[in-house]
Enzyme design. Structure first.
Site, PDB file in Angstrom:
ATOM      1  N   ASP A   1      -4.710   3.482  -1.983  1.00 36.68           N
ATOM      2  CA  ASP A   1      -5.800   3.805  -1.067  1.00 36.68           C
ATOM      3  C   ASP A   1      -6.310   5.216  -1.321  1.00 36.68           C
ATOM      4  OD1 ASP A   1      -6.017   1.460   0.661  1.00 36.68           O
ATOM      5  OD2 ASP A   1      -3.952   1.920   1.218  1.00 36.68           O
TER       6      ASP A   1
ATOM      7  N   MET B   1      -9.025   8.006  -0.320  1.00 35.49           N
ATOM      8  CA  MET B   1      -9.899   8.355   0.814  1.00 35.49           C
ATOM      9  C   MET B   1     -10.478   9.740   0.611  1.00 35.49           C
ATOM     10  SD  MET B   1      -7.425   7.134   3.874  1.00 35.49           S
ATOM     11  CE  MET B   1      -6.689   5.499   3.903  1.00 35.49           C
TER      12      MET B   1
ATOM     13  N   MET C   1     -12.078   4.203  -0.816  1.00 31.75           N
ATOM     14  CA  MET C   1     -12.760   4.445   0.460  1.00 31.75           C
ATOM     15  C   MET C   1     -13.477   5.778   0.327  1.00 31.75           C
ATOM     16  SD  MET C   1      -9.734   2.999   2.864  1.00 31.75           S
ATOM     17  CE  MET C   1      -8.573   3.103   1.508  1.00 31.75           C
TER      18      MET C   1
ATOM     19  N   MET D   1     -11.387  -6.029   5.130  1.00 32.49           N
ATOM     20  CA  MET D   1     -10.646  -5.071   5.958  1.00 32.49           C
ATOM     21  C   MET D   1     -10.367  -5.717   7.307  1.00 32.49           C
ATOM     22  SD  MET D   1      -9.972  -2.267   4.313  1.00 32.49           S
ATOM     23  CE  MET D   1      -9.059  -1.659   5.724  1.00 32.49           C
TER      24      MET D   1
ATOM     25  N   SER E   1       0.851  -1.189   0.000  1.00 29.75           N
ATOM     26  CA  SER E   1       0.000   0.000   0.000  1.00 29.75           C
ATOM     27  C   SER E   1       0.883   1.233   0.000  1.00 29.75           C
ATOM     28  CB  SER E   1      -0.890   0.018   1.239  1.00 29.75           C
ATOM     29  OG  SER E   1      -1.366   1.327   1.446  1.00 29.75           O
TER      30      SER E   1
ATOM     31  N   ASP F   1      -6.477  -6.588   4.209  1.00 31.47           N
ATOM     32  CA  ASP F   1      -5.900  -5.244   4.226  1.00 31.47           C
ATOM     33  C   ASP F   1      -5.998  -4.649   5.628  1.00 31.47           C
ATOM     34  OD1 ASP F   1      -5.065  -2.680   3.659  1.00 31.47           O
ATOM     35  OD2 ASP F   1      -6.726  -2.191   2.319  1.00 31.47           O
TER      36      ASP F   1
ATOM     37  N   HIS G   1      -1.074  -1.334  -4.405  1.00 27.35           N
ATOM     38  CA  HIS G   1      -2.347  -1.073  -3.724  1.00 27.35           C
ATOM     39  C   HIS G   1      -2.451   0.433  -3.457  1.00 27.35           C
ATOM     40  CE1 HIS G   1      -5.820  -2.190  -1.203  1.00 27.35           C
ATOM     41  NE2 HIS G   1      -5.424  -1.212  -0.398  1.00 27.35           N
TER      42      HIS G   1
ATOM     43  N   HIS H   1      -8.227   0.899  -4.186  1.00 29.83           N
ATOM     44  CA  HIS H   1      -9.162   0.681  -3.067  1.00 29.83           C
ATOM     45  C   HIS H   1      -9.863   2.001  -2.777  1.00 29.83           C
ATOM     46  CE1 HIS H   1      -9.480  -0.456   1.517  1.00 29.83           C
ATOM     47  NE2 HIS H   1     -10.660  -0.320   0.943  1.00 29.83           N
TER      48      HIS H   1
HETATM   49  C1  DX5 Z   1      -6.332   1.454   5.504  1.00 29.94           C
HETATM   50  C2  DX5 Z   1      -5.858   1.109   4.111  1.00 29.94           C
HETATM   51  C3  DX5 Z   1      -4.741   0.151   4.098  1.00 29.94           C
HETATM   52  C4  DX5 Z   1      -3.539   0.584   4.862  1.00 29.94           C
HETATM   53  C5  DX5 Z   1      -2.740  -0.616   5.239  1.00 29.94           C
HETATM   54  O1  DX5 Z   1      -7.484   2.207   5.415  1.00 29.94           O
HETATM   55  O2  DX5 Z   1      -6.898   0.539   3.349  1.00 29.94           O
HETATM   56  O3  DX5 Z   1      -4.392  -0.246   2.786  1.00 29.94           O
HETATM   57  O4  DX5 Z   1      -2.755   1.518   4.193  1.00 29.94           O
HETATM   58  O5  DX5 Z   1      -1.670  -0.185   6.023  1.00 29.94           O
HETATM   59  P1  DX5 Z   1      -0.972  -1.145   7.094  1.00 29.94           P
HETATM   60  O6  DX5 Z   1      -0.453  -2.315   6.347  1.00 29.94           O
HETATM   61  O7  DX5 Z   1       0.090  -0.263   7.647  1.00 29.94           O
HETATM   62  O8  DX5 Z   1      -2.028  -1.513   8.107  1.00 29.94           O
HETATM   63 ZN    ZN Z   2      -6.373  -0.427   1.321  1.00 30.09          ZN
END
Ligand code: DX5
Ligand code: ZN
Length: 217
Positions: free
Chosen positions: A34, A36, A67, A136, A7, A174, A32, A65
Protein backbone atom coordinates in the site's frame (compact mmCIF):
# COMPACT_ATOMS: atom_id res chain seq x y z
CA UNK A 1 -8.51 -21.12 -5.92
CA UNK A 2 -8.74 -17.92 -3.90
CA UNK A 3 -5.53 -15.95 -3.62
CA UNK A 4 -4.50 -14.36 -0.34
CA UNK A 5 -2.61 -11.07 -0.50
CA UNK A 6 -1.35 -9.95 2.92
CA UNK A 7 -1.01 -6.18 3.18
CA UNK A 8 2.38 -5.32 4.62
CA UNK A 9 0.93 -2.05 5.90
CA UNK A 10 0.16 -4.03 9.06
CA UNK A 11 3.57 -5.73 9.20
CA UNK A 12 6.29 -4.68 11.63
CA UNK A 13 8.35 -2.20 9.57
CA UNK A 14 11.37 -2.75 11.80
CA UNK A 15 11.51 -6.33 10.52
CA UNK A 16 9.80 -6.13 7.17
CA UNK A 17 12.06 -8.68 5.50
CA UNK A 18 11.29 -11.23 8.20
CA UNK A 19 7.53 -10.64 7.95
CA UNK A 20 7.67 -11.11 4.18
CA UNK A 21 9.52 -14.40 4.63
CA UNK A 22 6.79 -15.51 7.02
CA UNK A 23 3.89 -14.75 4.68
CA UNK A 24 5.68 -16.55 1.86
CA UNK A 25 6.36 -19.59 4.05
CA UNK A 26 2.74 -19.81 5.19
CA UNK A 27 1.19 -19.68 1.77
CA UNK A 28 0.52 -16.09 0.70
CA UNK A 29 -0.01 -15.69 -3.04
CA UNK A 30 0.84 -11.99 -3.46
CA UNK A 31 2.54 -9.33 -1.35
CA UNK A 32 0.07 -6.43 -1.22
CA UNK A 33 1.97 -3.13 -0.93
CA UNK A 34 0.00 0.00 0.00
CA UNK A 35 1.59 3.21 -1.25
CA UNK A 36 0.03 6.40 0.16
CA UNK A 37 0.94 9.99 -0.64
CA UNK A 38 -0.83 12.03 2.04
CA UNK A 39 -2.90 13.70 -0.71
CA UNK A 40 -5.17 11.10 -2.27
CA UNK A 41 -5.52 9.56 1.17
CA UNK A 42 -4.87 11.17 4.56
CA UNK A 43 -1.84 9.02 5.37
CA UNK A 44 1.72 8.46 4.15
CA UNK A 45 3.09 4.91 4.08
CA UNK A 46 6.06 3.70 2.07
CA UNK A 47 7.46 4.20 -1.40
CA UNK A 48 9.82 3.19 -4.16
CA UNK A 49 13.10 2.64 -2.22
CA UNK A 50 11.38 0.34 0.27
CA UNK A 51 9.83 -1.74 -2.52
CA UNK A 52 13.20 -2.00 -4.24
CA UNK A 53 14.84 -3.19 -1.08
CA UNK A 54 12.26 -5.86 -0.21
CA UNK A 55 12.18 -7.15 -3.80
CA UNK A 56 15.14 -9.41 -3.08
CA UNK A 57 13.41 -11.02 -0.07
CA UNK A 58 10.81 -13.02 -2.00
CA UNK A 59 9.73 -14.47 -5.32
CA UNK A 60 6.06 -13.69 -4.63
CA UNK A 61 4.41 -11.27 -7.04
CA UNK A 62 4.30 -7.67 -5.81
CA UNK A 63 0.73 -6.34 -5.90
CA UNK A 64 1.29 -2.59 -5.64
CA UNK A 65 -1.76 -0.53 -4.66
CA UNK A 66 -1.11 3.11 -5.49
CA UNK A 67 -3.18 5.46 -3.36
CA UNK A 68 -1.52 8.48 -4.93
CA UNK A 69 -2.68 11.43 -7.04
CA UNK A 70 -1.77 11.31 -10.75
CA UNK A 71 -0.15 7.87 -10.52
CA UNK A 72 0.97 8.00 -14.18
CA UNK A 73 3.95 10.13 -13.01
CA UNK A 74 5.50 7.21 -11.17
CA UNK A 75 4.55 4.05 -13.09
CA UNK A 76 8.01 3.51 -14.54
CA UNK A 77 9.61 3.88 -11.11
CA UNK A 78 7.33 1.23 -9.64
CA UNK A 79 8.07 -1.08 -12.57
CA UNK A 80 11.81 -0.62 -11.95
CA UNK A 81 11.32 -1.22 -8.24
CA UNK A 82 9.84 -4.66 -8.99
CA UNK A 83 6.05 -4.30 -9.15
CA UNK A 84 4.20 -7.11 -10.95
CA UNK A 85 0.63 -5.82 -10.64
CA UNK A 86 0.11 -2.06 -10.55
CA UNK A 87 -3.24 -0.76 -9.28
CA UNK A 88 -4.27 2.85 -9.83
CA UNK A 89 -7.36 4.49 -8.40
CA UNK A 90 -10.09 5.53 -10.82
CA UNK A 91 -10.59 8.64 -8.68
CA UNK A 92 -6.94 9.71 -8.80
CA UNK A 93 -6.37 9.72 -12.56
CA UNK A 94 -8.05 11.86 -15.24
CA UNK A 95 -6.86 9.59 -18.05
CA UNK A 96 -7.27 6.13 -16.67
CA UNK A 97 -7.34 4.41 -20.08
CA UNK A 98 -3.99 5.95 -20.99
CA UNK A 99 -2.46 4.93 -17.67
CA UNK A 100 -3.66 1.35 -18.00
CA UNK A 101 -2.09 1.06 -21.42
CA UNK A 102 1.08 2.62 -20.08
CA UNK A 103 1.29 -0.02 -17.32
CA UNK A 104 0.67 -2.79 -19.85
CA UNK A 105 3.38 -1.40 -22.15
CA UNK A 106 5.94 -2.54 -19.56
CA UNK A 107 4.51 -6.07 -19.63
CA UNK A 108 2.98 -5.62 -16.17
CA UNK A 109 -0.53 -6.42 -15.00
CA UNK A 110 -2.81 -3.38 -14.83
CA UNK A 111 -5.58 -2.92 -12.28
CA UNK A 112 -8.09 -0.25 -11.33
CA UNK A 113 -9.25 0.38 -7.77
CA UNK A 114 -12.56 2.00 -6.87
CA UNK A 115 -13.40 3.58 -3.52
CA UNK A 116 -16.54 2.46 -1.65
CA UNK A 117 -18.49 5.50 -2.86
CA UNK A 118 -17.55 5.02 -6.52
CA UNK A 119 -20.09 3.00 -8.52
CA UNK A 120 -18.91 -0.01 -10.51
CA UNK A 121 -20.50 1.29 -13.74
CA UNK A 122 -17.72 3.88 -14.24
CA UNK A 123 -15.26 1.11 -15.12
CA UNK A 124 -17.65 -1.11 -17.10
CA UNK A 125 -15.99 -0.39 -20.47
CA UNK A 126 -12.54 -0.99 -19.02
CA UNK A 127 -13.18 -4.43 -17.54
CA UNK A 128 -12.18 -6.13 -20.77
CA UNK A 129 -8.91 -4.17 -20.89
CA UNK A 130 -7.48 -4.82 -17.44
CA UNK A 131 -6.13 -7.73 -15.41
CA UNK A 132 -7.70 -6.92 -12.06
CA UNK A 133 -10.32 -4.77 -10.36
CA UNK A 134 -9.70 -3.80 -6.74
CA UNK A 135 -12.89 -3.09 -4.84
CA UNK A 136 -12.15 -1.04 -1.73
CA UNK A 137 -14.30 -2.28 1.10
CA UNK A 138 -13.18 0.48 3.48
CA UNK A 139 -12.23 4.09 2.74
CA UNK A 140 -8.56 3.87 1.82
CA UNK A 141 -5.83 5.25 4.05
CA UNK A 142 -5.61 3.00 7.10
CA UNK A 143 -5.50 -0.64 8.07
CA UNK A 144 -7.77 -2.12 10.70
CA UNK A 145 -11.08 -0.52 9.65
CA UNK A 146 -14.50 -2.14 9.49
CA UNK A 147 -15.81 -3.75 6.28
CA UNK A 148 -18.53 -1.63 4.63
CA UNK A 149 -21.47 -3.94 4.03
CA UNK A 150 -22.92 -2.39 0.87
CA UNK A 151 -19.66 -3.22 -0.91
CA UNK A 152 -20.78 -6.86 -1.19
CA UNK A 153 -23.19 -5.76 -3.93
CA UNK A 154 -20.38 -4.08 -5.79
CA UNK A 155 -18.37 -7.31 -5.78
CA UNK A 156 -21.37 -9.09 -7.31
CA UNK A 157 -21.65 -6.36 -9.97
CA UNK A 158 -18.00 -6.71 -10.91
CA UNK A 159 -18.35 -10.51 -11.05
CA UNK A 160 -21.28 -10.19 -13.48
CA UNK A 161 -19.28 -7.87 -15.71
CA UNK A 162 -16.28 -10.19 -15.54
CA UNK A 163 -18.41 -13.16 -16.62
CA UNK A 164 -19.53 -11.11 -19.61
CA UNK A 165 -16.34 -9.32 -20.69
CA UNK A 166 -13.32 -10.89 -18.99
CA UNK A 167 -13.65 -14.33 -17.38
CA UNK A 168 -9.98 -14.28 -16.31
CA UNK A 169 -10.37 -11.03 -14.39
CA UNK A 170 -8.86 -10.99 -10.93
CA UNK A 171 -11.42 -9.52 -8.51
CA UNK A 172 -9.64 -8.23 -5.43
CA UNK A 173 -11.23 -6.95 -2.24
CA UNK A 174 -9.33 -4.77 0.20
CA UNK A 175 -10.28 -3.52 3.64
CA UNK A 176 -11.71 -5.02 6.79
CA UNK A 177 -11.40 -8.64 5.65
CA UNK A 178 -11.17 -11.19 8.46
CA UNK A 179 -12.22 -14.79 9.04
CA UNK A 180 -15.85 -13.70 9.59
CA UNK A 181 -16.33 -11.92 6.27
CA UNK A 182 -13.94 -13.73 3.91
CA UNK A 183 -16.43 -16.43 2.88
CA UNK A 184 -19.05 -13.79 2.10
CA UNK A 185 -16.77 -11.79 -0.24
CA UNK A 186 -15.64 -14.94 -2.04
CA UNK A 187 -19.25 -16.09 -2.46
CA UNK A 188 -19.96 -12.67 -4.01
CA UNK A 189 -17.20 -13.27 -6.58
CA UNK A 190 -13.89 -12.09 -5.12
CA UNK A 191 -10.91 -14.28 -6.03
CA UNK A 192 -8.09 -12.23 -4.47
CA UNK A 193 -8.43 -11.24 -0.84
CA UNK A 194 -6.24 -8.59 0.79
CA UNK A 195 -5.85 -8.83 4.55
CA UNK A 196 -3.62 -6.67 6.70
CA UNK A 197 -4.53 -6.70 10.36
CA UNK A 198 -6.11 -10.16 10.07
CA UNK A 199 -2.76 -11.61 8.89
CA UNK A 200 -0.36 -9.78 11.20
CA UNK A 201 -2.38 -9.53 14.44
CA UNK A 202 -0.89 -11.11 17.58
CA UNK A 203 2.34 -11.83 15.68
CA UNK A 204 1.09 -15.26 14.58
CA UNK A 205 1.12 -15.16 10.79
CA UNK A 206 0.87 -18.94 10.40
CA UNK A 207 -2.25 -19.29 12.52
CA UNK A 208 -3.84 -16.17 11.04
CA UNK A 209 -3.40 -17.29 7.42
CA UNK A 210 -4.64 -20.77 8.32
CA UNK A 211 -7.75 -19.26 9.91
CA UNK A 212 -8.53 -17.30 6.75
CA UNK A 213 -8.10 -20.40 4.57
CA UNK A 214 -10.20 -22.55 6.92
CA UNK A 215 -13.00 -19.99 6.88
CA UNK A 216 -13.29 -20.59 3.13
CA UNK A 217 -13.97 -24.32 3.42
C1 DX5 B 1 -6.23 0.55 3.15
C2 DX5 B 1 -5.30 -0.39 2.42
C3 DX5 B 1 -5.48 -1.80 2.80
C4 DX5 B 1 -5.31 -2.08 4.26
C5 DX5 B 1 -6.03 -3.33 4.61
O1 DX5 B 1 -6.12 1.81 2.60
O2 DX5 B 1 -5.50 -0.32 1.02
O3 DX5 B 1 -4.69 -2.68 2.03
O4 DX5 B 1 -3.98 -2.13 4.67
O5 DX5 B 1 -5.92 -3.52 5.98
P1 DX5 B 1 -7.01 -4.35 6.81
O6 DX5 B 1 -7.03 -5.72 6.24
O7 DX5 B 1 -6.47 -4.27 8.19
O8 DX5 B 1 -8.33 -3.62 6.65
ZN1 ZN C 1 -4.49 -1.91 -0.31
Amino acid sequence: MVKIAPSILSADFSQLGKDIELIERFGADFVHIDVMDGMFVPNISLGIPVIKSIRKMTKLPFDVHLMIEKPDRYIEDFVDAGADIITVHYEADRHIDRTINYIKSFGKKAAIAINPGTPVCVIEELIGEIDMVLIMTVNPGFGGQKYINYCSNKIKNVKQLADKYNPNLLIEVDGGINDNIIKNVVDCGANVVVAGSAVFKNGDVEQNINRLREALI
